[in-house]
Design an enzyme around this catalytic site. Structure first.
Site, PDB file in Angstrom:
ATOM      1  N   ARG A  51       0.791  -1.221   0.000  1.00  0.00           N
ATOM      2  CA  ARG A  51       0.000   0.000   0.000  1.00  0.00           C
ATOM      3  C   ARG A  51       0.827   1.277   0.000  1.00  0.00           C
ATOM      4  NH1 ARG A  51      -2.739  -3.867   1.526  1.00  0.00           N
ATOM      5  NH2 ARG A  51      -0.801  -4.363   2.574  1.00  0.00           N
ATOM      6  N   THR A  52       1.788   1.355   0.900  1.00  0.00           N
ATOM      7  CA  THR A  52       2.502   2.629   1.057  1.00  0.00           C
ATOM      8  C   THR A  52       3.267   2.953  -0.223  1.00  0.00           C
ATOM      9  OG1 THR A  52       2.721   2.080   3.383  1.00  0.00           O
ATOM     10  CG2 THR A  52       4.061   3.897   2.572  1.00  0.00           C
ATOM     11  N   LYS A  80      26.723  -4.005  -1.037  1.00  0.00           N
ATOM     12  CA  LYS A  80      28.197  -3.922  -1.113  1.00  0.00           C
ATOM     13  C   LYS A  80      28.765  -3.277   0.131  1.00  0.00           C
ATOM     14  CE  LYS A  80      27.566  -2.970  -6.002  1.00  0.00           C
ATOM     15  NZ  LYS A  80      27.574  -1.829  -6.926  1.00  0.00           N
TER      16      LYS A  80
HETATM   17  N1   CP Z   1      -0.321   0.056   5.767  1.00  0.00           N
HETATM   18  C1   CP Z   1       0.888  -0.267   5.250  1.00  0.00           C
HETATM   19  O1   CP Z   1       1.927   0.320   5.620  1.00  0.00           O
HETATM   20  O2   CP Z   1       0.872  -1.250   4.306  1.00  0.00           O
HETATM   21  P1   CP Z   1       2.127  -1.759   3.492  1.00  0.00           P
HETATM   22  O3   CP Z   1       3.064  -2.412   4.472  1.00  0.00           O
HETATM   23  O4   CP Z   1       1.594  -2.687   2.452  1.00  0.00           O
HETATM   24  O5   CP Z   1       2.792  -0.541   2.886  1.00  0.00           O
END
Ligand code: CP
Length: 302
Positions: A51-52, A80
């Site tokens: 999502r993020t 590295k």
């Molecule tokens: N809510 C959230 O941070 O989802 P992700 O980990 O998929 O980004």
């Protein structure tokens, strides 16, 4: 607001949070605008994300910006032995803004001190996730019509859950009553309870919430995060501790909404998804508009 970073939700004043939510409302009405033409945004994900990262990338694409970065540090020169310091120095010179997720608490603050461009914390270990908080605030205000005087239930992993830490700090500005529901092993850490104590705000701790669920305005479910446990046996003990089922929602307020930062594992039963009180998928969509607003605020784009 000058060119500065968003590492903790407390980096924004209450007025700045409200104006960011107002701007996000405008983006919800008109998400495609060429406001980032000529801008390059770096997305550095040292930890997995759906999502993020994708909502940031969607937000940037809709605004006409370009994206550089990596989704997995194993494809970068970190393998590295390059330090975070040198990585951020370099990426600063290739981009106008950096979005970074990293497993170590404090890494985002460090990056913001090293970078010559604004840094957005997309989650640093168990510490903070301020852009998630902004979309949570947006979702709460949209569904409740206000941020004032709400009763919020936070359920699940309150120890390692960076989303609940950030949200608790933010909601403390609006006279919120907090109900923390967690097993002993995953209770809200003392430092965050002290934060509320110092503000004179009420919070209640419970090991279950069936008997009090009718009081909730928002139920904020969270996943027990396997990746934060050093001992798998400890995870096994608590992984299924809370499962929200449709049958539990009968006596909840009509206006109550269920939020979850996602991903979920099994803490919300699929039979809840079709209940009008389930808001978590719309909540995730709101991430696009709020992240558009945050980027424009930090880059001083009107
Ligand atoms: N809510 C959230 O941070 O989802 P992700 O980990 O998929 O980004």
């Amino acid at each position: 607001m000058n060119n500065r970073s968003l590492v903790s939700i407390d980096d924004f004043s209450t007025e700045e949070i409200i104006s960011t939510l107002d701007l996000a409302e405008q983006f919800e009405k008109e998400p495609v605008q060429k406001l980032l033409e000529g801008k390059v945004i770096a997305t550095l994900f040292f930890e997995p994300s759906t999502r993020t990262r994708l909502s940031f990338e969607s937000a940037i694409n809709k605004l006409g910006g370009k994206i550089v970065g990596f989704t997995d540090a194993s494809s970068s020169s970190v393998t590295k032995g390059e330090s975070l310091h040198d990585t951020i120095r370099m990426v600063s010179s290739y981009s106008d803004l950096i979005v970074m997720r990293h497993p170590i608490e404090g890494s985002a603050r460090y990056a913001s001190e090293v970078a010559s461009v604004p840094v957005i914390n997309a989650g640093d270990g168990a510490n903070q996730h301020p852009t998630q908080t902004m979309l949570d605030l947006y979702s709460i205000r949209k569904t409740q019509g206000t941020l004032d005087n709400l009763n919020i239930f936070m359920v699940g992993d309150l120890k390692y859950g960076r989303t609940v830490h950030s949200l608790m700090m933010a909601m403390s500005r609006w006279n919120t009553v907090f109900n923390f529901i967690a097993p002993e092993e995953l209770k809200m850490p003392d430092e965050f309870k002290l934060y509320l104590d110092n503000l004179g705000l009420k919070y209640y701790e419970h090991s279950d919430f069936n008997d009090i669920i009718s009081k909730a305005d928002i139920i904020y479910m969270t996943r027990v995060q396997k990746e934060r446990f050093s001992d798998p046996i400890d995870y096994e003990k608590v992984k299924n501790i809370y499962v929200l089922r449709n049958s539990m929602l009968e006596n909840t307020k009509p206006t109550m909404r269920i939020l979850h930062p996602l991903p979920r594992v099994n803490e919300i039963s699929p039979d809840v998804d079709s209940n009008p009180k389930a808001y978590y998928f719309k909540q995730a969509l709101n991430g696009v508009f709020t992240r558009q607003a945050i980027i424009c605020k930090l880059l001083n784009i009107k």
